[in-house]
Design a protein around this motif. Sequence first.
Motif, mmCIF file in Angstrom:
data_model
loop_
_atom_site.group_PDB
_atom_site.id
_atom_site.type_symbol
_atom_site.label_atom_id
_atom_site.label_comp_id
_atom_site.label_asym_id
_atom_site.label_seq_id
_atom_site.Cartn_x
_atom_site.Cartn_y
_atom_site.Cartn_z
ATOM 1 N N PRO A 263 -5.549 -14.893 -3.841
ATOM 2 C CA PRO A 263 -6.489 -14.000 -3.155
ATOM 3 C C PRO A 263 -5.783 -12.899 -2.375
ATOM 4 O O PRO A 263 -6.234 -11.755 -2.351
ATOM 5 N N HIS A 264 -4.642 -13.224 -1.751
ATOM 6 C CA HIS A 264 -3.934 -12.206 -0.973
ATOM 7 C C HIS A 264 -3.314 -11.157 -1.887
ATOM 8 O O HIS A 264 -3.102 -10.018 -1.477
ATOM 9 N N ALA A 265 -3.018 -11.543 -3.146
ATOM 10 C CA ALA A 265 -2.469 -10.565 -4.090
ATOM 11 C C ALA A 265 -3.486 -9.469 -4.388
ATOM 12 O O ALA A 265 -3.101 -8.324 -4.668
ATOM 13 N N LEU A 266 -4.771 -9.786 -4.309
ATOM 14 C CA LEU A 266 -5.781 -8.751 -4.509
ATOM 15 C C LEU A 266 -5.782 -7.769 -3.340
ATOM 16 O O LEU A 266 -6.096 -6.590 -3.516
ATOM 17 N N ARG A 267 -5.437 -8.238 -2.167
ATOM 18 C CA ARG A 267 -5.274 -7.338 -1.011
ATOM 19 C C ARG A 267 -4.063 -6.436 -1.236
ATOM 20 O O ARG A 267 -4.111 -5.232 -0.941
ATOM 21 N N HIS A 268 -2.978 -7.000 -1.771
ATOM 22 C CA HIS A 268 -1.812 -6.186 -2.118
ATOM 23 C C HIS A 268 -2.206 -5.124 -3.143
ATOM 24 O O HIS A 268 -1.815 -3.956 -3.047
ATOM 25 N N ALA A 269 -2.981 -5.560 -4.143
ATOM 26 C CA ALA A 269 -3.386 -4.643 -5.208
ATOM 27 C C ALA A 269 -4.232 -3.505 -4.651
ATOM 28 O O ALA A 269 -4.082 -2.346 -5.047
ATOM 29 N N PHE A 270 -5.142 -3.828 -3.735
ATOM 30 C CA PHE A 270 -5.983 -2.820 -3.084
ATOM 31 C C PHE A 270 -5.121 -1.697 -2.506
ATOM 32 O O PHE A 270 -5.343 -0.514 -2.767
ATOM 33 N N ALA A 271 -4.114 -2.071 -1.715
ATOM 34 C CA ALA A 271 -3.266 -1.068 -1.064
ATOM 35 C C ALA A 271 -2.407 -0.318 -2.071
ATOM 36 O O ALA A 271 -2.300 0.913 -2.026
ATOM 37 N N THR A 272 -1.789 -1.051 -2.986
ATOM 38 C CA THR A 272 -0.878 -0.427 -3.940
ATOM 39 C C THR A 272 -1.598 0.528 -4.870
ATOM 40 O O THR A 272 -1.129 1.644 -5.118
ATOM 41 N N HIS A 273 -2.751 0.112 -5.357
ATOM 42 C CA HIS A 273 -3.480 0.970 -6.302
ATOM 43 C C HIS A 273 -4.020 2.222 -5.613
ATOM 44 O O HIS A 273 -4.056 3.296 -6.218
ATOM 45 N N LEU A 274 -4.439 2.091 -4.358
ATOM 46 C CA LEU A 274 -4.884 3.270 -3.619
ATOM 47 C C LEU A 274 -3.740 4.263 -3.434
ATOM 48 O O LEU A 274 -3.908 5.471 -3.630
ATOM 49 N N LEU A 275 -2.587 3.752 -3.060
ATOM 50 C CA LEU A 275 -1.457 4.644 -2.829
ATOM 51 C C LEU A 275 -0.987 5.287 -4.134
ATOM 52 O O LEU A 275 -0.611 6.459 -4.166
ATOM 53 N N ALA A 277 -2.815 6.182 -6.429
ATOM 54 C CA ALA A 277 -3.771 7.242 -6.738
ATOM 55 C C ALA A 277 -3.684 8.403 -5.753
ATOM 56 O O ALA A 277 -4.458 9.354 -5.838
ATOM 57 N N GLY A 278 -2.744 8.309 -4.779
ATOM 58 C CA GLY A 278 -2.530 9.412 -3.852
ATOM 59 C C GLY A 278 -3.217 9.268 -2.512
ATOM 60 O O GLY A 278 -3.278 10.229 -1.747
ATOM 61 N N ALA A 279 -3.740 8.083 -2.187
ATOM 62 C CA ALA A 279 -4.422 7.889 -0.900
ATOM 63 C C ALA A 279 -3.433 7.988 0.254
ATOM 64 O O ALA A 279 -2.248 7.685 0.110
ATOM 65 N N ASP A 280 -3.937 8.397 1.410
ATOM 66 C CA ASP A 280 -3.120 8.549 2.608
ATOM 67 C C ASP A 280 -2.752 7.176 3.170
ATOM 68 O O ASP A 280 -3.603 6.296 3.306
ATOM 69 N N LEU A 281 -1.483 7.003 3.524
ATOM 70 C CA LEU A 281 -0.998 5.707 3.999
ATOM 71 C C LEU A 281 -1.683 5.282 5.295
ATOM 72 O O LEU A 281 -1.999 4.106 5.495
ATOM 73 N N ARG A 282 -1.954 6.244 6.173
ATOM 74 C CA ARG A 282 -2.599 5.885 7.444
ATOM 75 C C ARG A 282 -4.049 5.471 7.231
ATOM 76 O O ARG A 282 -4.578 4.617 7.950
ATOM 77 N N ALA A 283 -4.702 6.053 6.247
ATOM 78 C CA ALA A 283 -6.067 5.620 5.929
ATOM 79 C C ALA A 283 -6.057 4.191 5.402
ATOM 80 O O ALA A 283 -6.919 3.379 5.756
ATOM 81 N N ILE A 284 -5.065 3.880 4.566
ATOM 82 C CA ILE A 284 -4.939 2.513 4.060
ATOM 83 C C ILE A 284 -4.676 1.550 5.215
ATOM 84 O O ILE A 284 -5.214 0.443 5.257
ATOM 85 N N GLN A 285 -3.846 1.980 6.168
ATOM 86 C CA GLN A 285 -3.563 1.159 7.345
ATOM 87 C C GLN A 285 -4.850 0.797 8.087
ATOM 88 O O GLN A 285 -5.075 -0.357 8.457
ATOM 89 N N SER A 294 4.175 0.213 9.683
ATOM 90 C CA SER A 294 5.219 -0.526 8.963
ATOM 91 C C SER A 294 4.643 -1.747 8.263
ATOM 92 O O SER A 294 5.131 -2.152 7.203
ATOM 93 N N ALA A 295 3.598 -2.346 8.843
ATOM 94 C CA ALA A 295 2.971 -3.502 8.203
ATOM 95 C C ALA A 295 2.291 -3.108 6.903
ATOM 96 O O ALA A 295 2.230 -3.893 5.959
ATOM 97 N N THR A 296 1.788 -1.882 6.843
ATOM 98 C CA THR A 296 1.121 -1.403 5.629
ATOM 99 C C THR A 296 2.134 -1.046 4.551
ATOM 100 O O THR A 296 1.898 -1.263 3.365
ATOM 101 N N GLN A 297 3.265 -0.500 4.962
ATOM 102 C CA GLN A 297 4.237 -0.001 3.996
ATOM 103 C C GLN A 297 4.759 -1.090 3.066
ATOM 104 O O GLN A 297 5.056 -0.830 1.908
ATOM 105 N N LYS A 298 4.848 -2.325 3.550
ATOM 106 C CA LYS A 298 5.392 -3.378 2.697
ATOM 107 C C LYS A 298 4.457 -3.714 1.540
ATOM 108 O O LYS A 298 4.866 -4.317 0.558
ATOM 109 N N TYR A 299 3.178 -3.340 1.659
ATOM 110 C CA TYR A 299 2.228 -3.602 0.594
ATOM 111 C C TYR A 299 2.230 -2.499 -0.466
ATOM 112 O O TYR A 299 1.609 -2.642 -1.510
ATOM 113 N N THR A 300 2.889 -1.397 -0.177
ATOM 114 C CA THR A 300 2.620 -0.192 -0.959
ATOM 115 C C THR A 300 3.857 0.319 -1.692
ATOM 116 O O THR A 300 4.138 1.496 -1.685
#
Length: 327
Positions: A263-275, A277-285, A294-300
Amino acid sequence: MDNTVQIPFGERFIQYLAAERRLSPHTVAAYERDLTAFVLFWNEYEARELGEADIDAITPDQLRAFLGHGARAQLSRATLQRRMAALRAWFNFLQREELARDNPAKRVASPKSPKRLPRAPGQEQTAFLLDATAGNDDDAAPQDLPGWPRLRTLRDAALLELLYSAGLRISELCGLDRPDLDAQAGEARVLGKGGKTRLVPVGPPAIRAVESYLRERARLQPTIDPLGPIFTGRQGKRLNPREAQRLLQKMRKRLDLPESLTPHALRHAFATHLLQAGADLRAIQEMMGHASLSATQKYTHLDQAAMARIYDSAHPRARRRSLRAAG
């Protein structure tokens, strides 16, 4: 608290963690175990019991010896890091309450963890999982609840769609009540870590999946409170995170997918796939509910090709270079 081991000012510290810092019961209990382990170590190290009057006698070297003792016992790096976090929090509290003059834990470094990138499933693998879950209704109906396999299929499909659509932690998803999901606005109100609430966007496929599941549940289990938990089990009680993890474990085995697809891998996928596609890192945060970037960056983590595509499409100089190349 363990009555056989007295943590100096322990009752006050535990109350502070729960009431003021609003840490989870699991974290509070872990900190209490860590401090109990330190007191036992100190008692043996100094050949006497640690009392309130001994707080200022604790040195950085003793804390390092405590960590070394844990390392020799083959405790994990994560456990040793948490022990240092517990000691730092304890001394910070003691200083704040003027019960200690110094915080020796500040002068002791925590063991460093090797940097590991979380495994995020690719977009095709994620789509395969979601599509396969939606078609999984081949179990026989239990005698006491005819129609349950169909309802469970709708629930599981909605659960995984929402996990991926909103990047939720499994505990956050299981904690959702019906009023928390605004289908019209396409957003969910989520209670995250530290009791912090955030609003996250939810895509149309997830909204449709949840609404289909809730309509069928209302028909099959009309006694369930329509304003209560979104995700429930066969008895109508709130689904717990462990049950949600088991359902994905079952799907992995059925579809021969890797064990890393949790289940947590789907959370990883959410962040990685958004990034990707060009999404802003702070919005993902913000969407993920991280306190720091920095906590967000490890997912992306991105492959070099994806980063190059984003650079070429977004950077002004890169666009001019592409135009010259085309000419």
